[in-house]
Design a protein around this motif. Structure first.
Motif, mmCIF file in Angstrom:
data_model
loop_
_atom_site.group_PDB
_atom_site.id
_atom_site.type_symbol
_atom_site.label_atom_id
_atom_site.label_comp_id
_atom_site.label_asym_id
_atom_site.label_seq_id
_atom_site.Cartn_x
_atom_site.Cartn_y
_atom_site.Cartn_z
ATOM 1 N N LEU A 44 0.815 -1.212 0.000
ATOM 2 C CA LEU A 44 0.000 0.000 0.000
ATOM 3 C C LEU A 44 0.854 1.269 0.000
ATOM 4 O O LEU A 44 0.623 2.177 -0.783
ATOM 5 C CB LEU A 44 -0.939 0.006 1.213
ATOM 6 N N TRP A 45 1.834 1.357 0.885
ATOM 7 C CA TRP A 45 2.757 2.498 0.892
ATOM 8 C C TRP A 45 4.035 2.060 1.576
ATOM 9 O O TRP A 45 4.070 1.878 2.797
ATOM 10 C CB TRP A 45 2.142 3.702 1.603
ATOM 11 N N THR A 46 5.075 1.842 0.782
ATOM 12 C CA THR A 46 6.332 1.332 1.321
ATOM 13 C C THR A 46 7.217 2.479 1.798
ATOM 14 O O THR A 46 7.238 3.557 1.201
ATOM 15 C CB THR A 46 7.082 0.485 0.290
ATOM 16 N N GLU A 47 7.968 2.225 2.853
ATOM 17 C CA GLU A 47 8.823 3.241 3.464
ATOM 18 C C GLU A 47 9.933 2.562 4.269
ATOM 19 O O GLU A 47 9.993 1.338 4.384
ATOM 20 C CB GLU A 47 7.997 4.136 4.398
ATOM 21 N N GLY A 48 10.798 3.399 4.814
ATOM 22 C CA GLY A 48 11.763 2.967 5.817
ATOM 23 C C GLY A 48 12.725 1.859 5.447
ATOM 24 O O GLY A 48 12.966 0.964 6.255
ATOM 25 N N LEU A 58 17.140 -6.791 3.510
ATOM 26 C CA LEU A 58 16.545 -5.458 3.551
ATOM 27 C C LEU A 58 15.248 -5.535 4.339
ATOM 28 O O LEU A 58 14.397 -6.379 4.064
ATOM 29 C CB LEU A 58 16.249 -4.959 2.136
ATOM 30 N N LEU A 59 15.090 -4.646 5.309
ATOM 31 C CA LEU A 59 13.810 -4.476 5.972
ATOM 32 C C LEU A 59 13.151 -3.213 5.434
ATOM 33 O O LEU A 59 13.834 -2.213 5.176
ATOM 34 C CB LEU A 59 13.976 -4.357 7.485
ATOM 35 N N PHE A 60 11.842 -3.254 5.255
ATOM 36 C CA PHE A 60 11.104 -2.062 4.843
ATOM 37 C C PHE A 60 9.696 -2.125 5.398
ATOM 38 O O PHE A 60 9.144 -3.208 5.642
ATOM 39 C CB PHE A 60 11.096 -1.905 3.316
ATOM 40 N N SER A 61 9.112 -0.949 5.610
ATOM 41 C CA SER A 61 7.769 -0.847 6.173
ATOM 42 C C SER A 61 6.723 -0.756 5.072
ATOM 43 O O SER A 61 6.962 -0.175 4.017
ATOM 44 C CB SER A 61 7.660 0.402 7.060
ATOM 45 N N ASP A 62 5.563 -1.332 5.328
ATOM 46 C CA ASP A 62 4.338 -1.035 4.588
ATOM 47 C C ASP A 62 3.418 -0.413 5.626
ATOM 48 O O ASP A 62 2.783 -1.113 6.415
ATOM 49 C CB ASP A 62 3.733 -2.296 3.984
ATOM 50 N N SER A 283 9.435 7.076 -2.073
ATOM 51 C CA SER A 283 9.305 7.565 -0.704
ATOM 52 C C SER A 283 10.646 7.602 0.025
ATOM 53 O O SER A 283 10.883 8.485 0.848
ATOM 54 C CB SER A 283 8.339 6.680 0.079
ATOM 55 N N ASN A 284 11.519 6.637 -0.273
ATOM 56 C CA ASN A 284 12.760 6.540 0.493
ATOM 57 C C ASN A 284 13.754 5.642 -0.239
ATOM 58 O O ASN A 284 13.404 5.000 -1.243
ATOM 59 C CB ASN A 284 12.479 5.997 1.898
ATOM 60 N N LEU A 296 18.514 0.637 -2.980
ATOM 61 C CA LEU A 296 17.263 -0.042 -2.678
ATOM 62 C C LEU A 296 16.207 1.024 -2.412
ATOM 63 O O LEU A 296 16.385 1.873 -1.528
ATOM 64 C CB LEU A 296 17.450 -0.958 -1.479
ATOM 65 N N ILE A 297 15.130 1.001 -3.172
ATOM 66 C CA ILE A 297 14.211 2.131 -3.295
ATOM 67 C C ILE A 297 12.792 1.702 -2.931
ATOM 68 O O ILE A 297 12.237 0.795 -3.560
ATOM 69 C CB ILE A 297 14.228 2.671 -4.736
ATOM 70 N N THR A 298 12.193 2.355 -1.933
ATOM 71 C CA THR A 298 10.776 2.142 -1.654
ATOM 72 C C THR A 298 9.977 3.169 -2.447
ATOM 73 O O THR A 298 10.272 4.365 -2.410
ATOM 74 C CB THR A 298 10.466 2.265 -0.156
ATOM 75 N N ALA A 299 8.963 2.695 -3.160
ATOM 76 C CA ALA A 299 8.213 3.569 -4.064
ATOM 77 C C ALA A 299 6.746 3.142 -4.102
ATOM 78 O O ALA A 299 6.395 2.180 -4.775
ATOM 79 C CB ALA A 299 8.811 3.522 -5.472
#
Length: 315
Positions: A44-48, A58-62, A283-284, A296-299
């Motif tokens: 829905l919206w990836t970040e961090g 890699l850890l990332f937030s949704d 986003s990050n 590594l890109i959260t988008a």
């Protein structure tokens, strides 16, 4: 995952997408024979994004899905943490522990090596924080983070609430005393932040244009005084597509920023060198991979990866 890139594009320097080269120096920072890869999707919206070298993951937030995901180098993606309290920004401290900004609890937490979660900060001057957004750890162990209101504006990325803080602060958490101090209240919506390699400067993204007309989409830079205070704030660079969110500094002192059309790269004086074009709003970002040279890109709904001819400075 399948390769994914923006429309074919060849610029004046003969470089084919996914790059837009605006300064010849950008050619030395990218690799013309690689392509942007989608490594995770359907979010829905990836970040961090944060890279853990010890575990090569890699850890990332949704944020809206209240999950932190883990991407492994074999291409697999799994849930690292469910019910993440609307986790947003993440980083790693110098003991290899995960530091997380949580919208739901309006706090900054630390995940210990045994999996226990320690609350580090959730209030300032007797009032609850807004919704900690992004975070960095300085070499002295101090934790610096931004505290805009995104997580309390609605029930989508947190819990809707009235702000208790007078300002949208940038904070410093002292590693010895646990004391929280505001280092600047000057932002409409402070967002991503990153230190220069010598830690003499702190770059902070102003993303207030997301909700307020007339707020410039700029990255500001401050002098770091005595390792604890900020002075001499000034505009460093302006984002010409969308607004700045997450930012990183590479080993050469260049600043890489998220934007609506991809990742923008600025030299240490604020000159825009070029862009990596991404088909979703970014986003990050972070540097990682086996040799540290993978961006590594959260988008928005996806996470992308691309090898570059640069990396973050390893302290």
């Amino acid at each position: 995952m399948a390769n994914c890139a923006a429309d074919k594009h060849q610029d004046a320097f003969g470089i084919v997408e996914p790059y837009q080269v605006l300064d010849r120096r950008f050619r030395d920072l990218v690799l013309p024979n690689v392509r942007l890869r989608k490594i995770s999707g359907g979010h829905l919206w990836t970040e961090g994004p944060v890279w853990f070298p010890a575990h090569q993951c890699l850890l990332f937030s949704d944020i809206p899905n209240q999950k932190i995901f883990r991407w492994m180098r074999d291409g697999s993606v799994n849930v690292f943490r469910d019910n993440s309290d609307f986790a947003n920004g993440n980083t790693i401290d110098f003991n290899g522990r995960l530091i997380t900004c949580q919208h739901g609890t309006r706090s900054v937490t630390r995940t210990e090596h045994n999996g226990a979660i320690t609350m580090l900060a959730d209030g300032f001057e007797g009032r609850r924080l807004n919704s900690p957004n992004d975070v960095v750890v300085k070499s002295d162990g101090a934790i610096w983070f931004t505290d805009p209101t995104y997580g309390i504006l609605s029930n989508y990325e947190g819990y809707k609430a009235t702000p208790e803080q007078k300002y949208n602060n940038v904070f410093r958490l002292d590693p010895e005393t646990g004391t929280l101090a505001s280092v600047t209240p000057e932002f409409h919506k402070p967002n991503g932040l990153a230190f220069s390699n010598d830690e003499a400067l702190l770059y902070i993204a102003e993303s207030g244009s997301s909700h307020e007309e007339g707020v410039p989409a700029v990255i500001r830079v401050y002098d770091v005084v005595d390792g604890k205070r900020l002075e001499n704030g000034r505009d460093f660079a302006e984002i010409d597509q969308g607004l700045p969110d997450g930012i990183r500094v590479d080993c050469y002192g260049n600043v890489w920023s998220s934007a609506a059309d991809g990742v923008h790269c600025f030299d240490p004086t604020g000159v825009l060198l070029g862009k990596i074009l991404v088909p979703e709003t970014v986003s990050n970002l972070t540097f990682g991979g086996a040799r540290g040279n993978e961006l590594l890109i959260t988008a928005t709904t996806s996470v992308y990866a691309i090898h570059v001819n640069s990396e973050a400075l390893v302290r």
